[in-house]
Write a protein that holds these residues in place. Structure first.
Motif, short mmCIF file in Angstrom:
data_model
loop_
_atom_site.label_atom_id
_atom_site.label_comp_id
_atom_site.label_asym_id
_atom_site.label_seq_id
_atom_site.Cartn_x
_atom_site.Cartn_y
_atom_site.Cartn_z
N ALA A 64 21.39 -7.08 -48.44
CA ALA A 64 20.63 -7.35 -49.66
C ALA A 64 19.26 -7.91 -49.31
N VAL A 65 19.21 -8.85 -48.36
CA VAL A 65 17.94 -9.44 -47.94
C VAL A 65 17.05 -8.37 -47.31
N LEU A 66 17.62 -7.57 -46.42
CA LEU A 66 16.84 -6.55 -45.74
C LEU A 66 16.27 -5.53 -46.72
N LEU A 67 17.10 -5.06 -47.64
CA LEU A 67 16.64 -4.06 -48.61
C LEU A 67 15.53 -4.62 -49.49
N ALA A 102 21.76 5.32 -51.09
CA ALA A 102 20.91 4.85 -52.18
C ALA A 102 19.51 5.46 -52.13
N PHE A 103 19.15 6.08 -51.00
CA PHE A 103 17.79 6.56 -50.83
C PHE A 103 17.72 8.06 -50.56
N THR A 104 18.71 8.80 -51.01
CA THR A 104 18.67 10.25 -50.88
C THR A 104 17.56 10.82 -51.76
N ALA A 105 17.20 12.08 -51.52
CA ALA A 105 16.16 12.71 -52.34
C ALA A 105 16.56 12.70 -53.81
N GLY A 106 17.83 12.95 -54.08
CA GLY A 106 18.29 12.96 -55.47
C GLY A 106 18.19 11.59 -56.11
N VAL A 150 13.36 -7.15 -48.77
CA VAL A 150 12.12 -7.38 -48.02
C VAL A 150 11.50 -6.06 -47.57
N ALA A 151 12.31 -5.22 -46.91
CA ALA A 151 11.78 -3.94 -46.42
C ALA A 151 11.43 -3.02 -47.57
N GLY A 152 12.10 -3.21 -48.70
CA GLY A 152 11.88 -2.32 -49.84
C GLY A 152 10.58 -2.51 -50.55
N HIS A 153 9.90 -3.64 -50.29
CA HIS A 153 8.60 -3.77 -50.96
C HIS A 153 7.44 -4.12 -50.03
N CYS A 165 12.78 4.03 -40.98
CA CYS A 165 12.89 3.35 -42.27
C CYS A 165 13.71 4.17 -43.27
N VAL A 166 14.83 3.60 -43.71
CA VAL A 166 15.71 4.31 -44.63
C VAL A 166 15.06 4.46 -46.00
N GLY A 167 14.12 3.58 -46.34
CA GLY A 167 13.47 3.64 -47.65
C GLY A 167 12.20 4.45 -47.69
#
Length: 392
Positions: free
Chosen positions: A224-227, A100-104, A229-232, A341-343
């Motif tokens: 879902a929770v991790l993405l 979900a977090f590739t450059a593309g 929280v960590a996503g913002h 960090c994957v994001g």
């Protein structure tokens, strides 16, 4: 030991105290108040990088706390996320999420990020004092990650509140309650998407397979929770810290305003200078190790101070200087190794687009409060402003 998050001077500027610790020894024991086994704090860059990449440092919190009595009641989906496990389970989960977090994927999101940024900036009141954090730094990454996950617009204020409460330092009851609120909500959202599938990231995870094995229900909710929280959280503090650093240095601000195409190249230096994550998540030794010449016994917690490592003069000369010409590649703001960090690509895209838009549309942006009076979040894990009063 004294909690530094309760000292306003440390919150304002933790780096002198961290530098003093590093100068004494880049790896040192931290005694506990109860006199039990101490944890170890890592403040040197080389030692931090080594620790983050050492497989003998486990993140399996379930294994560490097994059999230990605790008054905490964190929801398992929050306590046992992908960040709290080791290979091979971690490898499998990360492989699914990384897609979900590739450059593309991030490139395709850029028009949406720009659209949301523009809509938020349209609401800024000219000539009036307002809070940069609540007006841009919080809502932008929340809207983006909620859009990615397929969180309905009407639910986003609650989701944002629960996520913020997970970082309420010194208030375990608030943290525990928020963990259940957020996990319960995500459990319901997963169920709703099973009934009525869409094209969100969460829908993709529900349908994903790793070989012949699907994600379990607990894994889905936890991811879902991790993405969320960590996503913002990281991006919110990245935006706030970077903007404050520039507002305190008008010459640097003016340079970027005149050359906005330089913004992508300076993001690493802004991340290094005031890392939005001050301390990496929990790790412990699975066997005796030597780190920075210091012996650490098995079963011992190790805290890696990313913010301190990023100010190590042995790696970054004149580290307390914000130098937009510095090559800050290799900073540890997003971690290092298999748990990096994957994001990170998404966070940098959001920061680049937001900073460019702010500097272009509001050339007169300035602090509306002396920097010394700003309030910082009282938490050991992240470093971020509670509010950043500005005027445009």
């Amino acid at each position: 030991m004294t909690d530094p998050t309760q000292d306003p001077r440390f919150l304002q500027d933790p780096y002198p105290a961290l530098a003093a610790l590093r100068a004494r020894c880049p790896v040192q024991a931290l005694p506990t108040e109860s006199g039990g086994r101490p944890g170890y704090l890592v403040t040197g860059y080389a030692e931090a990088r080594a620790a983050l990449g050492d497989p003998r440092l486990s993140k399996d919190t379930a294994a560490f706390f097994a059999g230990k009595e605790s008054r905490r009641r964190l929801h398992p989906a929050v306590a046992h996320t992908m960040l709290a496990c080791d290979p091979p389970r971690h490898t499998r989960l990360r492989k699914l999420v990384t897609k979900a977090f590739t450059a593309g994927a991030v490139l395709r999101l850029r028009p949406f990020i720009a659209q949301v940024t523009g809509e938020l900036l349209d609401r800024w009141p000219a000539g009036e004092r307002f809070d940069f954090v609540s007006a841009l730094a919080v809502p932008l990454p929340v809207i983006v990650i909620c859009e990615l996950l397929g969180v309905p617009v009407k639910d986003r204020p609650d989701v944002q509140r629960w996520s913020g409460e997970l970082f309420a330092a010194g208030r375990p009851d608030v943290i525990d309650a928020a963990s259940h609120d957020l996990a319960d909500y995500m459990t319901g959202l997963v169920a709703a998407k099973r009934r009525d599938p869409g094209d969100s990231l969460l829908d993709g995870l529900i349908a994903a397979r790793d070989g012949g094995e699907r994600l379990s229900e607990e894994e889905l909710v936890s991811l879902a929770v991790l993405l969320l929280v960590a996503g913002h959280e990281t991006t919110t503090h990245f935006l706030g810290n970077a903007t404050l650093a520039l507002l305190r240095r008008p010459g640097q601000l003016e340079r970027l305003r005149g050359n906005p195409d330089d913004i992508p190249a300076v993001l690493d230096e802004l991340l290094r200078f005031d890392s939005p994550v001050s301390t990496a998540t929990f790790r412990f030794t699975t066997e005796a190790i030597t780190l920075g010449g210091v012996g650490i016994p098995p079963g011992t917690p190790v805290l890696v101070a990313l913010g301190a490592a990023n100010r190590d003069p042995g790696r970054f000369p004149s580290p307390d200087l914000l130098d937009l010409d510095r090559d800050a590649a290799g900073h540890l703001a997003f971690g290092h190794g298999i748990h990096r960090c994957v994001g990170a690509p998404l966070a940098k895209a959001e920061a680049e687009i937001a900073l460019r838009a702010v500097l272009t549309r509001f050339p007169g942006i300035r602090l509306a409060e002396p920097a010394e009076r700003l309030e910082w979040r009282r938490t050991r894990l992240v470093r971020g402003l509670s509010a950043l009063p500005v005027m445009v």
